[in-house]
Design an enzyme around this catalytic site. Sequence first.
Site, short mmCIF file in Angstrom:
data_model
loop_
_atom_site.label_atom_id
_atom_site.label_comp_id
_atom_site.label_asym_id
_atom_site.label_seq_id
_atom_site.Cartn_x
_atom_site.Cartn_y
_atom_site.Cartn_z
N ASP A 109 -34.05 17.07 -53.90
CA ASP A 109 -33.74 18.42 -54.35
C ASP A 109 -34.12 18.58 -55.82
O ASP A 109 -33.82 17.71 -56.65
CB ASP A 109 -32.23 18.64 -54.17
CG ASP A 109 -31.83 20.09 -54.36
OD1 ASP A 109 -32.30 20.94 -53.59
OD2 ASP A 109 -31.03 20.36 -55.28
N GLU A 165 -39.03 18.33 -54.17
CA GLU A 165 -39.14 19.77 -54.38
C GLU A 165 -39.49 19.97 -55.86
O GLU A 165 -38.68 19.68 -56.73
CB GLU A 165 -37.80 20.44 -54.06
CG GLU A 165 -37.83 21.94 -54.22
CD GLU A 165 -36.45 22.60 -54.31
OE1 GLU A 165 -36.36 23.79 -54.05
OE2 GLU A 165 -35.47 21.92 -54.66
C1 GLC Z 1 -32.85 23.61 -54.23
C2 GLC Z 1 -32.31 23.95 -52.87
C3 GLC Z 1 -31.45 25.18 -52.99
C4 GLC Z 1 -30.31 24.87 -53.93
C5 GLC Z 1 -30.82 24.39 -55.27
C6 GLC Z 1 -29.73 23.75 -56.08
O1 GLC Z 1 -33.73 24.56 -54.71
O2 GLC Z 1 -33.38 24.16 -51.97
O3 GLC Z 1 -30.95 25.61 -51.74
O4 GLC Z 1 -29.52 26.01 -54.10
O5 GLC Z 1 -31.80 23.40 -55.13
O6 GLC Z 1 -29.35 22.55 -55.50
#
Ligand code: GLC
Length: 540
Positions: A206, A275
Amino acid sequence: MRPLSDAATWWHNAVIYQLYPLSYADGDGDGTGDLGGIIQRLDHLTDTLGVDAVWLSPFYPSPLADHGYDVADYTDVDPRFGDLANFDRLVDEAHRRGLRVIVDWVPNHTSDQHPWFVQSRSSADNPRRDWYYWRDPKPDGSPPNNWVSSVRGSAWEYDEASGQYYLHSYLPQQPDLNWRNPAVRAAMLDVLRFWLDRGVDGFRIDVAHRIMKDPQLRDNPTNPDRISDYYKPINDEYLSQRHIHDRAHPDVHGVYRQIRALLDGYDGDRMAMGEIHLADLADWAAFYGTQSDELHLALNFWLTGAAWTPTAIREAVEAVEAALPQGAAPTLVLGNHDYHRLASRIGQAQARIAAMLLLTLRGAPLIFQGDEIGLTDVAVPEDRRRDRFGEPGGRWSRDGARTPMQWTSGPHAGFSPAHTEQTWLPLSPDYERNNVQAQLDDPASLLWLYRRLITYRTASPALLDGSYASVGGVPHACLAYLRKAGSDAVFVALNFGDEPQEVDLPGAGVVALSTAGTRNETVEGSVRLAANEGVCVELS
Ligand code: GLC
């Protein structure tokens, strides 16, 4: 049953299905999805779709302030979802079916209910104080610097008891961990080991770029041109700064090198995909490492914000391909639980084009749960909203893309057992017509198209491992590219418009697959596309 692919680089071209556990299948009837429900519906992933891996969004104990992205215990299962025994069974059942399991790892922040933060907050001299970012106010009482949260307002929350602020890049219920503290790093790497020892095949990391910040926590400069370096719908305050100090400090790469070494130390086929929301492609590509020694896959989000036109898509694909380090595989994300539904953004006709695009580009395609049946955003009434990222009373919320999976036309769309009172988010009113069963019964459905595309891709050396080259000189409404591995060549032509088009071919071939149905015809010199049609032509 099929065996697990034994390729050490299975992730290079794996089709990965993102499963949102709260909304996939409710086995116990409490209105929220759970691991038992997932096990019951694994066949959808293997027999129906034939994907290679499933990525599970968080199922860890959590107060659900951010629906699991606020973790209160990294090494357990929230009772709503089941327990560790259910998880072990899920991994076994998945592996038996040849399906790899990827779990979410949320390193940037914990929940404010995590015992680490509870201790950290308890007093300024607690040994865990430094596990998070605590700072004194400025002399005028204001926050320590100008950083803003990705959600809204300052990224600092004042704590009355200790008279200090703590940092939260997202909600105040999600305090940021201090990755510069070696004890934090050690504890978080132990979390990886815990799940690796339980047999998981990889991690989705994440907001992987956020974990390292400027050591001096300097103010971000302003962003006068308001150029967004983020592909998400983002608030104005966030856009008013250039985010050079609150994320992606170069020291972040040392952490990922360490993680890569840890993964490589296992059986050699465990992976990590991050991500990464960085618009500068050199910064983004750096997460693969200079010697393939960091992340296996760095997710790229360009297409989630790009106009749905052949030109914009071609530009994105070419730029990402050009920025990738030698030997690295791309992943161009079309949607997930943070965006409006793909079919709502581009319409049902183009959702078929998106399916062909996704599954014929190079790299590891990600399918977000429900996109395979063209789910659209659900208008969630104010009193049933769950997502705290959306402004209270505001129009935008991520709930619309997170509604329960539609399996059948029966009670609760087959998501929850009939006796369930209410599903956690409302179902789309279209579920009686649009559901997995209905699409399975209709060979012309989007679900069948996904299934055919995955089957075709799995047997195609050109699509699995071939090179990518854009093809010029095609009508404006079309995108065409060639995938080639040795003598195997697949020419992909996609029509983004409502008019039929003719696309020139570099020779002759057979239309092996069409988004519009079976064609199986020989073509030479050119291929005709109906409105909104895409084809894969196997060149002879
Ligand atoms: C990422 C996740 C999202 C979340 C954020 C904070 O972007 O995909 O859903 O709110 O991180 O953890």
